[in-house]
Write a protein that holds these residues in place. Sequence first.
Motif, PDB file in Angstrom:
ATOM      1  N   GLU A   1       8.969  30.269  31.571  1.00 40.02           N
ATOM      2  CA  GLU A   1       9.626  28.964  31.460  1.00 40.02           C
ATOM      3  C   GLU A   1       8.600  27.833  31.477  1.00 40.02           C
ATOM      4  OE1 GLU A   1      12.888  28.574  34.104  1.00 40.02           O
ATOM      5  OE2 GLU A   1      13.293  26.507  33.526  1.00 40.02           O
ATOM      6  N   PHE A   2       7.735  27.859  32.468  1.00 36.83           N
ATOM      7  CA  PHE A   2       6.796  26.737  32.611  1.00 36.83           C
ATOM      8  C   PHE A   2       5.646  26.818  31.597  1.00 36.83           C
ATOM      9  CE2 PHE A   2       9.177  26.758  36.518  1.00 36.83           C
ATOM     10  CZ  PHE A   2       9.574  25.435  36.553  1.00 36.83           C
ATOM     11  N   THR A   3       5.248  28.045  31.283  1.00 39.93           N
ATOM     12  CA  THR A   3       4.210  28.191  30.256  1.00 39.93           C
ATOM     13  C   THR A   3       4.702  27.599  28.941  1.00 39.93           C
ATOM     14  OG1 THR A   3       3.609  30.268  31.305  1.00 39.93           O
ATOM     15  CG2 THR A   3       2.709  29.887  29.103  1.00 39.93           C
ATOM     16  N   PHE A   4       5.954  27.884  28.654  1.00 41.29           N
ATOM     17  CA  PHE A   4       6.546  27.397  27.405  1.00 41.29           C
ATOM     18  C   PHE A   4       6.567  25.867  27.360  1.00 41.29           C
ATOM     19  CE2 PHE A   4      10.134  26.082  24.794  1.00 41.29           C
ATOM     20  CZ  PHE A   4      10.011  26.873  23.670  1.00 41.29           C
ATOM     21  N   TYR A   5       6.908  25.251  28.487  1.00 46.07           N
ATOM     22  CA  TYR A   5       6.965  23.779  28.529  1.00 46.07           C
ATOM     23  C   TYR A   5       5.625  23.183  28.122  1.00 46.07           C
ATOM     24  CZ  TYR A   5      11.275  24.260  31.241  1.00 46.07           C
ATOM     25  OH  TYR A   5      12.528  24.579  31.670  1.00 46.07           O
TER      26      TYR A   5
ATOM     27  N   GLY B   1      15.513  17.543  26.376  1.00 48.33           N
ATOM     28  CA  GLY B   1      16.544  18.366  25.732  1.00 48.33           C
ATOM     29  C   GLY B   1      16.019  19.746  25.420  1.00 48.33           C
ATOM     30  N   MET B   2      14.783  19.775  24.923  1.00 48.69           N
ATOM     31  CA  MET B   2      14.179  21.058  24.562  1.00 48.69           C
ATOM     32  C   MET B   2      13.955  21.927  25.803  1.00 48.69           C
ATOM     33  SD  MET B   2      13.112  22.953  22.212  1.00 48.69           S
ATOM     34  CE  MET B   2      13.339  21.756  20.923  1.00 48.69           C
ATOM     35  N   MET B   3      13.493  21.305  26.876  1.00 44.30           N
ATOM     36  CA  MET B   3      13.269  22.062  28.119  1.00 44.30           C
ATOM     37  C   MET B   3      14.580  22.673  28.603  1.00 44.30           C
ATOM     38  SD  MET B   3      10.650  19.458  29.998  1.00 44.30           S
ATOM     39  CE  MET B   3      10.504  20.218  31.577  1.00 44.30           C
ATOM     40  N   SER B   4      15.612  21.884  28.494  1.00 47.18           N
ATOM     41  CA  SER B   4      16.912  22.373  28.934  1.00 47.18           C
ATOM     42  C   SER B   4      17.364  23.548  28.069  1.00 47.18           C
ATOM     43  CB  SER B   4      17.905  21.219  28.856  1.00 47.18           C
ATOM     44  OG  SER B   4      19.188  21.687  28.660  1.00 47.18           O
ATOM     45  N   MET B   5      17.186  23.409  26.754  1.00 46.87           N
ATOM     46  CA  MET B   5      17.590  24.494  25.850  1.00 46.87           C
ATOM     47  C   MET B   5      16.777  25.752  26.115  1.00 46.87           C
ATOM     48  SD  MET B   5      18.069  22.363  22.318  1.00 46.87           S
ATOM     49  CE  MET B   5      18.297  23.722  21.217  1.00 46.87           C
ATOM     50  N   TRP B   6      15.496  25.569  26.342  1.00 43.29           N
ATOM     51  CA  TRP B   6      14.633  26.725  26.587  1.00 43.29           C
ATOM     52  C   TRP B   6      14.989  27.406  27.901  1.00 43.29           C
ATOM     53  CZ3 TRP B   6      12.359  30.536  24.745  1.00 43.29           C
ATOM     54  CH2 TRP B   6      11.426  31.272  25.471  1.00 43.29           C
TER      55      TRP B   6
ATOM     56  N   PHE C   1       4.188  30.306  18.733  1.00 40.54           N
ATOM     57  CA  PHE C   1       5.613  30.129  19.060  1.00 40.54           C
ATOM     58  C   PHE C   1       6.315  29.396  17.919  1.00 40.54           C
ATOM     59  CE2 PHE C   1       4.526  30.654  23.582  1.00 40.54           C
ATOM     60  CZ  PHE C   1       5.596  31.428  23.990  1.00 40.54           C
ATOM     61  N   PRO C   2       7.367  29.954  17.350  1.00 39.50           N
ATOM     62  CA  PRO C   2       8.100  29.218  16.313  1.00 39.50           C
ATOM     63  C   PRO C   2       8.679  27.908  16.844  1.00 39.50           C
ATOM     64  CG  PRO C   2       9.248  31.256  16.886  1.00 39.50           C
ATOM     65  CD  PRO C   2       7.926  31.290  17.563  1.00 39.50           C
ATOM     66  N   ALA C   3       8.957  27.899  18.157  1.00 38.07           N
ATOM     67  CA  ALA C   3       9.546  26.685  18.739  1.00 38.07           C
ATOM     68  C   ALA C   3       8.571  25.503  18.668  1.00 38.07           C
ATOM     69  CB  ALA C   3       9.954  26.953  20.180  1.00 38.07           C
ATOM     70  N   THR C   4       7.256  25.775  18.753  1.00 36.39           N
ATOM     71  CA  THR C   4       6.265  24.693  18.645  1.00 36.39           C
ATOM     72  C   THR C   4       6.408  24.020  17.282  1.00 36.39           C
ATOM     73  OG1 THR C   4       4.774  26.057  19.954  1.00 36.39           O
ATOM     74  CG2 THR C   4       3.788  24.182  18.807  1.00 36.39           C
ATOM     75  N   TRP C   5       6.510  24.850  16.252  1.00 37.01           N
ATOM     76  CA  TRP C   5       6.630  24.340  14.882  1.00 37.01           C
ATOM     77  C   TRP C   5       7.945  23.592  14.697  1.00 37.01           C
ATOM     78  CZ3 TRP C   5       2.846  25.339  11.057  1.00 37.01           C
ATOM     79  CH2 TRP C   5       1.790  26.169  11.482  1.00 37.01           C
TER      80      TRP C   5
END
Lengths: 268, 326
Positions: free
Chosen positions: A177-181, A64-69, A204-208
């Motif tokens: 995209e892939f770095t974030f994953y 779900g997160m990958m899709s949102m990102w 990254f705030p998303a990690t938290w």
Amino acid sequence: MAATTSLGPRALLASLRVTILQFLADPQWIIGSAAAPVVFALAAFEIYRFSSPELVLFAILGGGMMSMWAQTLYGSGWAIGQDRFLGTLEPTLGAPVDYIWVVGGRVIWNTVSGLLGGAVVVGVVALAYGRPLPIHDPLLFTLLFVLVMLALSTVGLLFTAIFVYSRYAGFVQNIGEFTFYVITGCMFPILILPSWTRPFSLAFPATWALEALRAATFTPYQGLSWGVQGDLLGTLVLSLAYIVVSIGLYRRVVHYLSDTGGGSSDDY
Amino acid sequence: MSEPAVEVRQVRRTYTSRKGFFFQEKVETEALRGVDLQVQPGELFGLLGPNGAGKTTLVKILSTLLLPTSGTAKVLGIDVAEDPRRLRPRIGLVLGGERGLYNRISARENLRYFADLYGVPAATQAGRISKVLDTVGLTEAADRRVEEFSRGMKQKLHLARGILHDPELLFLDEPTIGLDPKSARDMRKLIRDQVANGVTVLLTSHYMFEAEELCQRVAVLSKGRIVARDTVAGLRRLVGGDRTLEVEAYGFEDAEVRRLRALAGVSRIVTEEFGPKQRLTLRVPTGGLGVEEVRAALKGRSEVEIRERRTTLEDVYLDLVEEEAN
């Protein structure tokens, strides 16, 4: 003559509205917001389906997160790109409102549409495999999901500004995209990554936000060990920092466009 | 005299680009090379020039989209580089062309969006949008997607957006480019109506007849410099006459050209060749040299065709641009 005070929030809502109208006007939105998340979810689920229920849940959340990102990043890359493509950048920059409000509206919608993707992921897994997400505290889960959205929006906002400086926004977007994953631990805990990557992950705030979401969903959860409250605080502080940096960066971006004439490719 | 609506002093603008990969070379292009200009309130001022002359660059600087490299530009008394935010609600910008609109939404939605960005009061917004749509003749198409619009309709919508927030000054960059004759005529009428309503207009155009029909004063921009600025009649005088004699034949002897040049009142001769024929264009003042004197100077060559017409702004423009190029 029109009043110019307090135009920002109004511009943000106007931008959000126009972005939604444009989004709905093109039926191909279904590819990014529904079809791609299904592929993410099925792939993630198939990889982990014979693992423990926790790992399966981890994969579903990650999908779900990958899709949102993916949706957020795509939208960020396109947020200014579409104005350049349509030739609307100049009339928009010529308006008496900071451009960041306009981009803000777009980024919010991109994140919300990513959320639709996240919901599709959860729904597909529940329907196709008979494994609903075991959410113990739906209220907290919803709150944290909104927080994830906020975190992704702020990252998206920062990325849009950076994309202005690059003619290869699409390329940067793919790398991002892939770095974030990997770096945010979408599909696996960041604890298994080498320790030198940790500062990048924590920036990254998303990690938290993801950590908070998992800490609230799994009991027990072997994460960064700061608990839901600690992760929540980290997300909020970092998100705020991203917004502050984005505001400063956008002022520079607008100045950069005025200075270089980068608002259009017209002749002179 | 009141403060000028536009005051430009020694404005220069240089674009910098880079060539190469490892050893990048900086390439500088001077788009404006010290432009001075004044436009008075309520005036319809024309800025003419060929492609690459610097017209669009100047309009972008004046509408706060681009910073000048040096020099100062004030619009409605406000320095465009110092305080753009204060100026923007008071000016409108219309850039020509197919682009610049959100194609997948309706004309009304486009205007609503920009009305919000420009802070048109929410209470009067719907009425204002309907009014400008009516002004440009798009009421019936207001709720159609812009992607279904013809070029002329898009251009009208550009203008509607430009006047939506009731600006005091309007910058129109090639507003009729690519339009069919009827749409262009409609657009020119809309522009005249704006001036009649007290709006100051600075218009750029390739079309000389357009400037001649619309503008009280014009400036000719060539290679980043203003090479002339006056009323249309003043510019005609500048190039030596408000009458033009065109003399065509299958080649002229040098002696014949010298004899024509020596005739009283001939200020300029331009030579053109087309196919086997040659055309000499002579600028002459009213009441001066006539067809018979020219025929006499050519000693009665029978195949010579001579036409007399009024010197157009296009003639003036071509003379000035040619002079600048030389």
